[in-house]
Design a protein around this motif. Structure first.
Motif, mmCIF file in Angstrom:
data_model
loop_
_atom_site.group_PDB
_atom_site.id
_atom_site.type_symbol
_atom_site.label_atom_id
_atom_site.label_comp_id
_atom_site.label_asym_id
_atom_site.label_seq_id
_atom_site.Cartn_x
_atom_site.Cartn_y
_atom_site.Cartn_z
ATOM 1 N N ARG A 27 -64.381 20.878 -70.539
ATOM 2 C CA ARG A 27 -63.240 20.093 -70.097
ATOM 3 C C ARG A 27 -62.677 20.832 -68.882
ATOM 4 N N THR A 28 -62.063 20.106 -67.936
ATOM 5 C CA THR A 28 -61.479 20.796 -66.781
ATOM 6 C C THR A 28 -60.156 21.395 -67.235
ATOM 7 N N GLU A 29 -60.208 22.664 -67.545
ATOM 8 C CA GLU A 29 -59.164 23.324 -68.325
ATOM 9 C C GLU A 29 -59.051 24.749 -67.800
ATOM 10 N N PRO A 30 -57.844 25.166 -67.406
ATOM 11 C CA PRO A 30 -57.704 26.509 -66.817
ATOM 12 C C PRO A 30 -58.321 27.616 -67.681
ATOM 13 N N SER A 62 -59.327 16.259 -68.333
ATOM 14 C CA SER A 62 -58.603 16.638 -69.538
ATOM 15 C C SER A 62 -57.116 16.763 -69.233
ATOM 16 N N ARG A 63 -56.272 16.282 -70.120
ATOM 17 C CA ARG A 63 -54.806 16.496 -70.093
ATOM 18 C C ARG A 63 -54.200 16.258 -68.708
ATOM 19 N N HIS A 64 -54.554 15.118 -68.116
ATOM 20 C CA HIS A 64 -54.112 14.868 -66.749
ATOM 21 C C HIS A 64 -52.641 14.524 -66.608
ATOM 22 N N ASP A 65 -51.924 14.440 -67.748
ATOM 23 C CA ASP A 65 -50.478 14.260 -67.655
ATOM 24 C C ASP A 65 -49.800 15.550 -67.212
ATOM 25 N N LEU A 66 -50.521 16.656 -67.271
ATOM 26 C CA LEU A 66 -49.918 17.946 -66.916
ATOM 27 C C LEU A 66 -50.290 18.338 -65.486
ATOM 28 N N PRO A 67 -49.274 18.688 -64.673
ATOM 29 C CA PRO A 67 -49.563 19.047 -63.272
ATOM 30 C C PRO A 67 -50.522 20.224 -63.148
ATOM 31 N N THR A 124 -57.984 20.820 -61.478
ATOM 32 C CA THR A 124 -59.100 19.924 -61.152
ATOM 33 C C THR A 124 -59.355 19.925 -59.647
ATOM 34 N N ALA A 125 -58.262 19.886 -58.862
ATOM 35 C CA ALA A 125 -58.413 19.893 -57.408
ATOM 36 C C ALA A 125 -59.035 21.208 -56.956
ATOM 37 N N ALA A 126 -58.632 22.314 -57.579
ATOM 38 C CA ALA A 126 -59.177 23.633 -57.189
ATOM 39 C C ALA A 126 -60.676 23.696 -57.487
ATOM 40 N N VAL A 127 -61.088 23.136 -58.624
ATOM 41 C CA VAL A 127 -62.515 23.117 -58.989
ATOM 42 C C VAL A 127 -63.298 22.330 -57.934
ATOM 43 N N LEU A 159 -71.540 18.734 -59.140
ATOM 44 C CA LEU A 159 -70.349 18.777 -59.995
ATOM 45 C C LEU A 159 -70.145 17.398 -60.604
ATOM 46 N N ASP A 160 -70.191 17.315 -61.920
ATOM 47 C CA ASP A 160 -69.998 16.035 -62.612
ATOM 48 C C ASP A 160 -68.605 15.992 -63.212
ATOM 49 N N VAL A 161 -67.769 15.107 -62.703
ATOM 50 C CA VAL A 161 -66.392 15.074 -63.212
ATOM 51 C C VAL A 161 -66.137 13.881 -64.134
ATOM 52 N N HIS A 162 -67.186 13.122 -64.454
ATOM 53 C CA HIS A 162 -67.000 11.998 -65.369
ATOM 54 C C HIS A 162 -67.650 12.307 -66.706
ATOM 55 N N ASP A 163 -66.938 11.952 -67.748
ATOM 56 C CA ASP A 163 -67.409 12.244 -69.091
ATOM 57 C C ASP A 163 -68.683 11.452 -69.390
ATOM 58 N N ASP A 164 -69.789 12.143 -69.575
ATOM 59 C CA ASP A 164 -71.047 11.477 -69.909
ATOM 60 C C ASP A 164 -71.769 12.380 -70.919
#
Ligand code: G6P
Length: 478
Positions: A292-295, A329-334, A340-343, A364-369
């Motif tokens: 997940r795109t997660e710090p 992941s959790r895109h409601d959080l800034p 995600t932008a940094a990745v 880089l695959d950013v869509h859930d598959d």
């Protein structure tokens, strides 16, 4: 009306399925994501437990409202009956996004750094009240559904207060809490306001049994109970005594159902994606990551390490591709949107520096598959799993099952390191140069050594499959 009372119940924020509105005005059902859901989705038995979860999306709220009492009949779904709680959206947002994901998750994963340190003011107090309300709604629903003496399995950092609340409502129940995250050491945990820190610990101690994925997290929890609550801790017997009650502490490292995973990874949708990847990559070596795109997953440092590896080893140019899955992941959080932008920036930089007309160094695959990630595991020469901190990390366990010759580069801060460490190449997740060197070592590893390690990794990964892990939780309440 007669209603079934349940003898085994599970409570978690995210449920086994989620709903999205479909084009025809109905609702489409999808499997939920994350380690917890993978672990619990095999509950199905002759007498499956009732699973209580929160409605997470508008689709879920629609489904919950359409079902009598929020009880959904998931005919044919392996997890059994489900009740979705229709929690007021503002309360849910504050409990899930602000407290659980922005505060407790950050504390346990040591994610606060200067200048992003927390301030607990009036706003946090409102959020905390919502977290209390949200936990109370779970406790009330469990109290309503549980038969006398039933066993209740409460999951994760979203629901730390529920065990004590439930005990107050229904002292006859046997309650377990399980943490799927790491647990912070006392010196970090105590950045929470004192009353909040006490309430979280005492909430979990409302359970008869508190489970953790590794001894390291269990010990940290016991350290916090001692330091914050002044509880009486026996580290050898693994018990915590507080306010006249004793909670047993358990260590249960969740593994993977190897047979089911292999079967899923052999299905036609995976085969099709495998051919597509092969077509794109040719006979080049493949370094894979799936997150997940997660710090806390540390994707940016992973990409920086790949970049440094390319810089240091021109002999690999044109011969290797990094296939990185970074699902939303959790895109409601800034913080998550920024991460995600940094990745994406980092991947673009590698592309700009190294791509040639016939070589794409990074995909880089950013869509859930999900089937595409299974195909990638099967083709991987190297699997990079470098979290800053992780409760367990099931990717590290799934990879070796699907690719026996794949070398695992693993962060020493992942819970899985306790079991997989000896056969992985271990890295300090902050050490970008060390990770770059590990990627090189992994790519260069001889075939017989790969296979020898791979077989042992797969055996360790399947040692405690979800079914058995769950049986252990229930047995602990016997
Ligand atoms: C981790 C947590 C789970 C959570 C998952 C996905 O694995 O331990 O409880 O479900 O992350 O996070 P999300 O916020 O999308 O549910």
């Amino acid at each position: 009306m007669h209603r079934t009372m349940h003898t085994v119940l599970v409570a978690s924020n995210r449920g086994p399925v989620s709903f999205t509105p479909s084009a025809d005005g109905g609702l489409t059902m999808r499997r939920g994501g994350g380690g917890l859901v993978s672990g619990l989705s095999q509950l199905g038995d002759d007498d499956p437990p009732l699973w209580i979860c929160a409605a997470l999306t508008d689709g879920d709220r629609g489904a919950a409202r359409a079902a009598p009492g929020g009880r959904l009949d998931l005919a044919g779904h392996p997890t059994g009956p489900l009740r979705m709680l229709d929690i007021p959206p503002a309360t849910f947002h504050r409990a899930y996004n602000d407290v659980a994901n922005s505060t407790l998750w950050f504390v346990h994963h040591l994610l606060y750094d200067t200048p992003n340190t927390p301030s607990f003011g009036a706003r946090f107090r409102r959020e905390w009240e919502s977290y209390q309300d949200y936990n109370a709604m779970f406790a009330a629903a469990l109290a309503e559904e549980a038969a006398h003496g039933a066993r209740v399995l409460v999951q994760d950092y979203h629901l730390t207060l529920t065990p004590a609340m439930l005990r107050a409502l229904r002292p006859d129940l046997r309650v377990a809490h399980f943490s799927h995250t790491p647990w912070a050491p006392p010196e970090y945990f105590t950045l929470l306001p004192d009353d909040v820190a006490c309430e979280v610990l005492a909430g979990i101690l409302g359970a008869d049994h508190a489970g953790f994925l590794t001894a390291r997290w269990a010990n940290a929890f016991m350290d916090c109970c001692e330091a914050v609550l002044g509880a009486d801790v026996d580290r050898v017997a693994r018990t915590v005594r507080h306010e006249g009650r004793t909670t047993r502490i358990g260590v249960h490292p969740l593994g993977v159902d190897g047979g089911a995973l292999l079967a899923r990874a052999g299905e036609p949708d995976v085969e099709a994606r495998l051919h597509a990847i092969r077509e794109a990559v040719g006979d080049r070596r493949l370094i894979v990551r799936v997150d997940r795109t997660e710090p806390s997953k540390n994707i940016v440092r992973g990409l920086l390490a790949y970049r440094e590896f390319l810089h240091d080893h021109p002999e690999w140019h044109g011969r290797v591709v990094h296939l990185a899955f970074a699902y939303p992941s959790r895109h409601d959080l800034p913080e998550y949107r920024e991460y995600t932008a940094a990745v994406m920036r980092c991947a673009k930089q590698i592309e700009d520096e190294y791509a040639t007309e016939d070589w794409e160094p990074i995909i880089l695959d950013v869509h859930d598959d999900y089937p595409r990630s299974l195909a990638a595991y099967r083709l991987a020469d190297v699997l990079l799993v470098n979290p800053i901190r992780d409760g367990m990390n099931l990717v590290a366990k799934e990879g070796p099952i699907l690719s026996p010759r794949c070398v695992l580069v693993l962060s020493r801060e992942a819970g899985a390191a306790a079991e997989l460490g000896p056969d992985a190449i271990m890295v300090n997740p902050y050490d970008v140069s060390g990770t770059a060197a590990a990627l090189h070592e992994a790519l260069a590893m001889p075939e017989d050594e790969r296979l020898k390690r791979g077989r042992r990794l797969a055996a360790a990964a399947t040692a405690l499959p979800p079914r058995q892990w769950l049986a252990e939780q229930l047995a602990a309440l016997a």
